[in-house]
Design an enzyme around this catalytic site. Structure first.
Site, mmCIF file in Angstrom:
data_model
loop_
_atom_site.group_PDB
_atom_site.id
_atom_site.type_symbol
_atom_site.label_atom_id
_atom_site.label_comp_id
_atom_site.label_asym_id
_atom_site.label_seq_id
_atom_site.Cartn_x
_atom_site.Cartn_y
_atom_site.Cartn_z
ATOM 1 N N THR A 193 0.827 -1.199 0.000
ATOM 2 C CA THR A 193 0.000 0.000 0.000
ATOM 3 C C THR A 193 0.866 1.255 0.000
ATOM 4 O O THR A 193 1.927 1.290 0.598
ATOM 5 C CB THR A 193 -0.883 0.006 1.256
ATOM 6 O OG1 THR A 193 -1.660 -1.183 1.283
ATOM 7 C CG2 THR A 193 -1.812 1.205 1.264
ATOM 8 N N ARG A 221 -12.413 -9.382 -2.056
ATOM 9 C CA ARG A 221 -11.855 -8.937 -0.772
ATOM 10 C C ARG A 221 -11.465 -7.463 -0.806
ATOM 11 O O ARG A 221 -10.895 -6.966 -1.766
ATOM 12 C CB ARG A 221 -10.636 -9.790 -0.439
ATOM 13 C CG ARG A 221 -9.939 -9.419 0.879
ATOM 14 C CD ARG A 221 -8.765 -8.494 0.665
ATOM 15 N NE ARG A 221 -8.027 -8.236 1.919
ATOM 16 C CZ ARG A 221 -7.049 -7.343 2.034
ATOM 17 N NH1 ARG A 221 -6.686 -6.626 0.989
ATOM 18 N NH2 ARG A 221 -6.443 -7.150 3.197
ATOM 19 N N GLY A 247 -4.743 -5.769 6.338
ATOM 20 C CA GLY A 247 -5.935 -4.934 6.421
ATOM 21 C C GLY A 247 -7.014 -5.412 7.359
ATOM 22 O O GLY A 247 -7.690 -4.607 8.016
#
Length: 353
Positions: A193, A221, A247
């Site tokens: 990320t 997802r 996450g």
């Protein structure tokens, strides 16, 4: 008279020291956290990561140095990282189990706490710009899938063929995952990320986060990156946060909001302590130092420790209303960088930097 001066001097010494001059603006970025160790990092990959982080800092700082908003700065910085195949966002995003690229992003500004997010988009070159369009040009906070793609087209954002996002390295990672039949955990043990947080010259905050998710993700997802309060949060009263990591755990803890709430409460406690006279009337309110970088970092570490206790790993970046920026991660490394109006710039990867 001498005694009076001595007493006055003692009183002055007991008062908090005058706060150091705070930066006029600050930008902090990240490109993911995970098992980033010197022994396992090729010179080519390290060079590419540092170059990409440096370019993102330059893009965001150019906005801030010109008097631009924190919101414009974080978008500019994240777009650079989305365009860079060295990071898992935009071009270079990881593959789903079915061999596609599905992108998530979110953005938030701290003045009114407006926010926008998208999940599972497939054709927008820069998902972070689409998230901003959701915030500014729709009545919603989050759009997903085909609806988000349609909204992007209607708003005139640059569209690309889905093959634009694919790279051979990400395809190799998916093939490795399938061959080894490993779990959902990313095969290279890195969470790619990207994100940015900033404080501008007006003292306003903003945060932005973008990702391709995790290698081999299934069933649509969605992780924390597009979830306001988990992967992204900004509040002028407290801080701006962008997260990267496992996450599911960041969602359960509400990491970004948890950090901002803790900082806001600490800031209030430090500023608002008052004393009363014998009649119970407020006599004086002490102006304690505002939330400093040590306390802010301590708060971020405490929340990341909670994530670790649940079994999750990753990291966060943050910036406070005073322009203090920093990070905390419970992994061996995190791609990260920071620059402020004083000209100091930091780009780092490993935990000992």
């Amino acid at each position: 008279m001498t005694r009076l001066f001595l007493v006055a001097g003692a009183l002055l010494m007991s008062l908090p020291a005058t706060a150091q001059t705070k930066p006029q603006w600050t930008l902090v970025i990240h490109g993911g956290a995970g098992v980033m160790e010197r022994a396992k990092m090729t010179p080519e990959r390290e060079s590419a990561a540092r170059k990409g982080l440096d370019a993102a800092l330059d893009a965001g700082s150019k906005v801030l140095a010109g008097g631009g908003s924190a919101l414009d700065a974080v978008e500019a910085a994240v777009k650079v990282l989305e365009d860079d195949p060295a990071f898992n966002a935009g071009r270079g995003a990881v593959f789903t189990y079915e061999g596609t690229n599905e992108l998530d992003a979110s953005i938030m500004e701290g003045t009114t706490r407006r926010a926008g997010a998208v999940a599972g988009v497939t054709r927008t070159r820069n998902p972070i710009s689409l998230a901003r369009k959701v915030m500014e040009d729709s009545p919603h906070v989050m759009l997903s899938g085909k609806g988000a793609d349609q909204f992007s087209t209607e708003k005139g954002l640059e569209q690309v063929d889905p093959s634009y996002f694919a790279t051979e390295e990400r395809r190799r990672q998916l093939e490795t995952l399938k061959a080894k039949k490993v779990s959902w955990f990313d095969v290279d043990r890195k969470f790619g990320t990207v994100g940015a947080v900033a404080m501008d010259v007006e003292g306003h905050l903003a945060a932005a986060t973008s990702t391709g998710g995790i290698t081999g993700k299934r069933w649509g997802r969605i992780g924390d990156s597009p979830v306001i309060g988990a992967g992204t949060y900004a509040d002028d009263r407290a801080c701006a946060v962008s997260a990267t990591g496992a996450g599911e755990y960041f969602i359960r803890v509400g990491v970004a909001h948890e950090i901002c709430t803790s900082m806001r409460l600490a800031w209030r406690t430090q500023r608002d302590e008052c004393s009363s006279n014998a009649r119970g009337e407020v006599d004086h309110c002490w102006q304690r130092p505002e939330l400093d970088i040590d306390k802010a970092t301590e708060i971020a570490r405490a929340v990341m420790h909670e994530v670790k206790e649940l079994g999750g790993s990753g990291g966060v970046i943050f910036v406070t209303p005073d322009g203090d920026g920093g990070w905390s991660f419970n992994t061996p490394g995190m791609y990260r960088g920071m620059v402020s109006a004083d000209g100091n710039k930091t780009v780092a990867i490993y935990g000992d930097e």
